[in-house]
Design an enzyme around this catalytic site. Structure first.
Site, short mmCIF file in Angstrom:
data_model
loop_
_atom_site.label_atom_id
_atom_site.label_comp_id
_atom_site.label_asym_id
_atom_site.label_seq_id
_atom_site.Cartn_x
_atom_site.Cartn_y
_atom_site.Cartn_z
CD GLU A 207 48.61 46.19 47.16
OE1 GLU A 207 48.28 46.66 46.07
OE2 GLU A 207 49.80 45.96 47.45
CD GLU B 34 51.96 42.51 46.93
OE1 GLU B 34 52.39 43.56 46.37
OE2 GLU B 34 50.84 42.03 46.72
O1 IFM Z 1 52.15 44.09 41.28
C1 IFM Z 1 51.57 44.69 42.36
C2 IFM Z 1 50.72 43.72 43.15
O2 IFM Z 1 49.75 43.12 42.35
C3 IFM Z 1 50.01 44.43 44.27
N1 IFM Z 1 50.95 45.16 45.07
C4 IFM Z 1 51.88 46.02 44.40
C5 IFM Z 1 52.61 45.26 43.30
C6 IFM Z 1 53.60 46.18 42.59
O3 IFM Z 1 52.92 47.24 42.00
#
Ligand code: IFM
Length: 471
Positions: free
Chosen positions: A168, A370
């Protein structure tokens, strides 16, 4: 609980994801160096409740129990991140063998449990000494990252085949560099563009190192979301497009198309980073190295309007976009939310996957690296954690992936964020994203109902797949 059934291809892979800073703890153990998050978290008022990341879930010492939770759930893959300051404490130069040994043990443990390790090389924990020399605003950080990638690949590459470079970059740039909500809290506004460019370059240079180091499958992770204009008015539509260009496409287009999404953005990058047109073109060639897969993280759609003169946007969302930007995020008027206040929209998931397929003619296979939600459920009188809202969330989001696949998006896997409750950055420990509950006093782990549900979903998918492949 009914057994979940998903219309997914037979070889679809299920996994879970975590990141080093969010779970490991042991911040001073075995020669680990200091990261920008250690520095940030030590500053008063930065983290909700003043929570510390020094112990976190203590995964560094309890990783065997955590692997057992993954194994018993039946996951195919486990995405974790490697802490750069553990492996190369100063960011470049001397390697810390004890730090590398931890990941060596972790990888061996995962393989023994029949789980494919999928490490991310950078999940926001830059070594502080590199920050002191300019951090992601400096080209040298991208070069140091490539060296570190090679060190890790040389150690683990005999057993790890799947690698993710950075996590990210868009969120890291926005929250930590444009704004000051995350480490390194630079608050630079548009002057933060070099941080975007040099993370992208770090990705490209690391791909080159990894390709030279072995026969690997390499990907990168972006957080992506559909950006919805607050109305049909031209100004709102234009504001939403600008926001999407800056936060989604500035980070994915260079990798997947070899250029920034607009001339103005390329000019901003070149201007703020002091790059000539030739240097920018040469960097973009490195950044656009072909990938084997692309990681998409999805949480919620974003609603944007053209900034209204005199309107106070502060506190509308958890992020305050600087007042000189022509756009402002506004909340969706109604609809379900997580306990973090995030909009629940599985159709937004489908939309962004479809958008990516349309935008990128050569989009490599996608892995959902994710997807998940924070709900604050605690153990009930029976000791169990009945997190039915997380089950509903996961069910609807995996269904959305199945629909995107039916629509032609080549999605190969889905990883739940997160394997266990963890340190949610500036929000500390109050937010609970885990399939496994962590008691923050005793660090005891308890499998939530969603963990059991996910296990059943994976088993049902395997049964269905073997009957399909046998038929
Ligand atoms: O916890 C984070 C993760 O580190 C990166 N993506 C989003 C998640 C939730 O905010």
């Amino acid at each position: 609980m009914t057994t979940p059934e998903f219309d997914l291809p037979p070889h679809f892979r299920f996994g879970m994801a975590t990141a080093a800073i969010q779970i490991e703890g042991a911040t001073r153990a075995d020669g680990r160096g200091v990261s920008i998050w250690d520095t940030f978290a030590a500053q008063p008022g930065r983290i909700h409740n003043g929570d510390s990341l020094d112990i976190a879930t203590d995964h560094y010492h309890r990783y065997r129990a955590d692997i057992a939770d993954l194994r018993d759930c039946g996951v195919d893959d486990y995405r974790f991140s490697i802490a750069w300051p553990r492996v190369v404490p100063q960011g470049r130069g001397e390697v810390n063998p004890k730090g590398l040994d931890f990941y060596d043990r972790l990888v061996d443990g995962l393989l023994e449990a029949g789980i494919r390790p999928v490490p991310t090389l950078y999940h926001w924990d830059l070594p502080q000494p590199l920050q002191d020399e300019g951090g992601w605003l400096a080209r040298a950080t991208a070069e140091a990252f490539a060296e570190y990638a090679r060190v890790v690949a040389d150690k683990l590459g005999d057993r790890v085949r799947d690698w993710l470079t950075l996590n990210e970059m868009n969120v890291h740039t926005l929250y930590g560099h444009v704004l000051a909500d995350h480490a390194p809290a630079l608050d630079l506004g548009l002057a933060a563009f070099p941080a975007a460019h040099y993370q992208l370059l770090a990705h490209g240079l690391a791909v080159r190192e990894l390709r030279a180091a072995g026969d690997f499958r390499i990907g990168v992770v972006g957080q992506h979301y559909p950006v919805i204009p607050a109305s049909d008015e031209a100004a709102d539509v234009e504001a939403a497009d600008t926001f999407a260009a800056l936060t989604n496409w500035t980070f994915a287009d260079p990798i997947l198309l070899g250029h920034y999404p607009a001339e103005e953005i390329a000019a901003l990058v070149a201007g703020t980073a002091g790059l000539s047109a030739e240097q920018l073109a040469a960097d973009l060639e490195i950044i656009a190295a072909p990938l084997d897969f692309y990681g998409v993280n999805y949480y919620e759609p974003v609603r944007i309007e053209a900034r209204r003169e005199g309107k106070d946007y502060s506190g509308v969302l958890e992020v305050d976009i600087p007042a000189d930007m022509p756009f402002a995020p506004v909340p969706f008027e109604d609809g379900p939310r997580t306990d973090f206040g995030w909009t629940i929209s599985p159709s937004g998931f489908e939309d962004i996957l479809n958008q990516m397929r349309e935008r990128y003619p050569h989009l490599p296979p996608v892995v959902i690296t994710e997807s998940g939600a924070s709900f604050h459920d605690e153990p009930g009188p029976d000791g169990a954690i009945h997190d039915t809202r997380r089950i509903d969330y996961l069910h609807s989001h995996i269904d959305a992936v199945a629909k995107a696949i039916a629509n032609g998006v080549d999605v190969r896997g889905y990883y739940v964020w997160s394997a266990l409750d963890n340190f949610e950055w500036a929000a500390g420990y109050e937010q609970r994203f885990g399939l496994v509950h962590v008691d923050w006093t005793t660090l005891e782990r308890t499998r939530k109902d969603s963990w059991h549900w996910y296990r059943d979903a994976i088993a049902a998918h395997r049964d269905r797949s073997s009957s399909l492949t046998q038929a």
